[in-house]
Design a protein around this motif. Structure first.
Motif, short mmCIF file in Angstrom:
data_model
loop_
_atom_site.label_atom_id
_atom_site.label_comp_id
_atom_site.label_asym_id
_atom_site.label_seq_id
_atom_site.Cartn_x
_atom_site.Cartn_y
_atom_site.Cartn_z
N ILE A 69 0.84 -1.21 0.00
CA ILE A 69 0.00 0.00 0.00
C ILE A 69 0.87 1.26 0.00
O ILE A 69 0.58 2.22 -0.71
N SER A 70 1.95 1.23 0.76
CA SER A 70 2.86 2.38 0.86
C SER A 70 3.52 2.68 -0.48
O SER A 70 3.63 3.85 -0.89
N LEU A 71 3.99 1.63 -1.18
CA LEU A 71 4.65 1.83 -2.47
C LEU A 71 3.70 2.46 -3.48
O LEU A 71 4.04 3.47 -4.12
N GLU A 72 2.52 1.88 -3.63
CA GLU A 72 1.57 2.39 -4.62
C GLU A 72 1.05 3.78 -4.24
O GLU A 72 0.83 4.62 -5.12
N SER A 73 0.88 4.03 -2.94
CA SER A 73 0.43 5.35 -2.48
C SER A 73 1.51 6.40 -2.74
O SER A 73 1.21 7.53 -3.14
N TRP A 74 2.77 6.01 -2.52
CA TRP A 74 3.88 6.94 -2.75
C TRP A 74 3.96 7.35 -4.22
O TRP A 74 4.07 8.54 -4.53
N LEU A 77 1.11 9.70 -5.04
CA LEU A 77 1.31 11.05 -4.51
C LEU A 77 2.33 11.83 -5.33
O LEU A 77 2.12 13.02 -5.62
N VAL A 78 3.43 11.18 -5.70
CA VAL A 78 4.44 11.84 -6.52
C VAL A 78 3.83 12.24 -7.87
O VAL A 78 4.05 13.35 -8.37
N THR A 79 3.05 11.32 -8.45
CA THR A 79 2.38 11.61 -9.72
C THR A 79 1.41 12.77 -9.58
O THR A 79 1.37 13.67 -10.43
N PHE A 80 0.64 12.76 -8.50
CA PHE A 80 -0.38 13.79 -8.28
C PHE A 80 0.26 15.18 -8.16
O PHE A 80 -0.18 16.13 -8.82
N PHE A 81 1.30 15.30 -7.35
CA PHE A 81 1.92 16.61 -7.12
C PHE A 81 2.77 17.07 -8.31
O PHE A 81 3.00 18.27 -8.47
N ASN A 82 3.21 16.13 -9.14
CA ASN A 82 3.95 16.49 -10.34
C ASN A 82 3.04 16.68 -11.56
O ASN A 82 3.51 16.91 -12.67
N LYS A 83 1.71 16.57 -11.31
CA LYS A 83 0.70 16.75 -12.36
C LYS A 83 0.94 15.80 -13.54
O LYS A 83 0.88 16.20 -14.71
N GLY A 84 1.20 14.54 -13.20
CA GLY A 84 1.43 13.53 -14.22
C GLY A 84 0.15 12.82 -14.63
O GLY A 84 -0.94 13.41 -14.59
N ALA A 85 0.28 11.54 -15.00
CA ALA A 85 -0.87 10.75 -15.42
C ALA A 85 -1.62 10.26 -14.18
O ALA A 85 -1.49 9.10 -13.77
N ARG A 86 -2.40 11.15 -13.59
CA ARG A 86 -3.05 10.85 -12.31
C ARG A 86 -4.04 9.70 -12.42
O ARG A 86 -4.14 8.87 -11.51
N GLY A 87 -4.78 9.64 -13.51
CA GLY A 87 -5.74 8.56 -13.69
C GLY A 87 -5.07 7.20 -13.74
O GLY A 87 -5.53 6.24 -13.12
N GLU A 88 -3.97 7.11 -14.46
CA GLU A 88 -3.24 5.85 -14.55
C GLU A 88 -2.63 5.47 -13.20
O GLU A 88 -2.67 4.30 -12.81
N ALA A 89 -2.09 6.47 -12.50
CA ALA A 89 -1.50 6.20 -11.17
C ALA A 89 -2.56 5.72 -10.19
O ALA A 89 -2.32 4.81 -9.39
N GLY A 330 10.85 4.68 -3.53
CA GLY A 330 10.08 3.65 -4.20
C GLY A 330 10.86 2.35 -4.33
O GLY A 330 10.32 1.26 -4.12
N LEU A 331 12.15 2.46 -4.68
CA LEU A 331 12.98 1.28 -4.82
C LEU A 331 13.11 0.54 -3.49
O LEU A 331 13.04 -0.70 -3.44
#
Length: 397
Positions: A69-74, A77-89, A330-331
């Motif tokens: 849960i922590s890996l996928e949530s991390w 969150l990185v995707t969300f704040f970097n305005k990336g592919a939020r839907g895919e994340a 993440g690693l």
């Protein structure tokens, strides 16, 4: 009456499990139809909420699930704040967490869970095979600017293009052979295995062929399992990743790469992608970039000497992909997941079902050298390996 009530209870549990698994077995062709895709998005969200709420209410917390849960949530969150592919994340977060919590929830009845997963895999893989037989050149009308711009084929069947087959076939192979072991029935296992191989004959996927070969080699030759133990095998595989991806020394593999797989010694341009990925990771090593939109990531990974290759939409290596999306944090979480599962598998190595799921884990790790394996279904062997061993330890204490 009592026997009948027990049968009804078992059937009800299997039906509930079948429904909860639906979001994970979403065929790729669904993305071509807006209304059906919307339906799957809704049931994915509902299944995610149900399992998370149940997990919190029961307070049956465990470290292994928390790491996943922590890996996928991390990464989300990185995707969300970097305005990336939020839907895919979000989709990756939902589906992988759903899988982790389902396997935990039904870990006391691994046999039933295997049987229900078997039905799902059979439905999807058989329907896909029928669409391939009916239209070998592609069953669905599919077009992609990125695929067309780089000359990639766009034959699209029930499970998508051939590049998508590994995420279905290797976990499907694992479940098929687990089903055979648990139920002492050969026909359904062998039939599903043959259909997957026939599908690869119609449209080959080099990555999937490698995964198939690794799985069957380690499964069907007991001498290998007697000589090599899980931790040693994975250590050799990790050294291989470092040697091939990071040091880019693999001339000794030329007979396999060029002769068997029909690829060139650039791994179909992966060498430059790996170098670009390593350079990008070095510029943002702690948190990574999250999951980026395809047009943005291709400008980073697809920088070739004289042009930008739009087909470079991911790192083509699982370790690099994890670091690119989640950085060192993440690693670390990914390695913890793998280590916890591998450690559990090693403790129960004498169990036949453990050996089967390890073959799946190894095949997926090897495939991850040249492809990304960050999909929910590909986590099945890894998570199953942990819980099968964990439950054995509890019963023996």
């Amino acid at each position: 009456m009592r026997i009948n009530s027990i049968k009804i209870k078992i059937n009800n549990n299997a039906i509930i499990l079948f429904v909860l698994l639906l979001p994970l077995f979403r065929p790729s062709c669904v993305t071509l139809y807006k209304n059906i895709l919307q339906f799957y998005n809704i049931i994915t969200f509902l299944a995610f909420c149900y399992l998370i709420i149940e997990y919190i209410i029961k307070k049956d917390y465990d470290f292994f699930s928390w790491i996943i849960i922590s890996l996928e949530s991390w990464v989300f969150l990185v995707t969300f704040f970097n305005k990336g592919a939020r839907g895919e994340a979000l989709y990756h977060l939902e589906t992988i967490v759903i899988l982790a919590l389902i396997i935990k929830k039904y870990s006391n009845n691994i046999v039933m869970m295997t049987n229900v997963m078997m039905v799902h895999f059979e439905c999807c893989i058989y329907i896909n095979f029928i669409t391939m037989l009916v239209c070998p050149s592609g069953f669905f009308d599919f077009s992609s600017k990125i695929y067309m711009s780089v000359g990639l084929e766009t034959e699209y069947w029930f499970l998508g293009v051939a590049n998508y087959f590994p995420r279905w076939f290797i976990p499907g192979l694992t479940i098929a052979w687990l089903y055979r072991y648990f139920n002492k029935k050969n026909v359904r296992c062998y039939l599903l295995t043959v259909i997957m191989l026939l599908s690869l004959l119609i449209k080959s996927s080099a990555t999937c062929l490698v995964g198939f070969g690794v799985f069957l080699l380690f499964l069907l030759f007991p001498l290998i399992k007697k000589i090599l133990r899980p931790k040693l095998i994975m250590l050799i595989a990790v050294v291989g990743v470092i040697y091939i991806v990071f040091m880019q020394k693999f001339d000794f593999l030329s007979p396999i790469i060029e002769g068997v797989l029909g690829k060139d010694m650039t791994f179909s341009n992966r060498l430059i992608i790996w170098k670009n990925a390593i350079s990008a990771i070095a510029n943002n090593p702690i948190q990574g970039y999250g999951i980026m939109n395809e047009n943005e990531i291709s400008r980073i990974l697809g920088k070739f000497p004289s042009f930008v290759w739009e087909g470079a939409t991911h790192c083509h290596d699982e370790i690099l992909q994890i670091m690119f999306c989640g950085g060192i944090i993440g690693l670390f979480l990914y390695v913890m997941i793998f280590w916890k599962s591998l450690n559990s598998i090693s403790k129960s190595w004498s169990m036949k079902e453990i050996q089967i799921v390890f073959c799946g884990c190894l095949a997926i790790f090897i495939m991850g050298i040249t492809e990304i394996t960050e999909y929910a279904l590909l986590y099945i062997p890894l998570i199953l390996g942990y819980w099968i061993s964990y439950k054995k330890e509890i019963y023996n204490t």
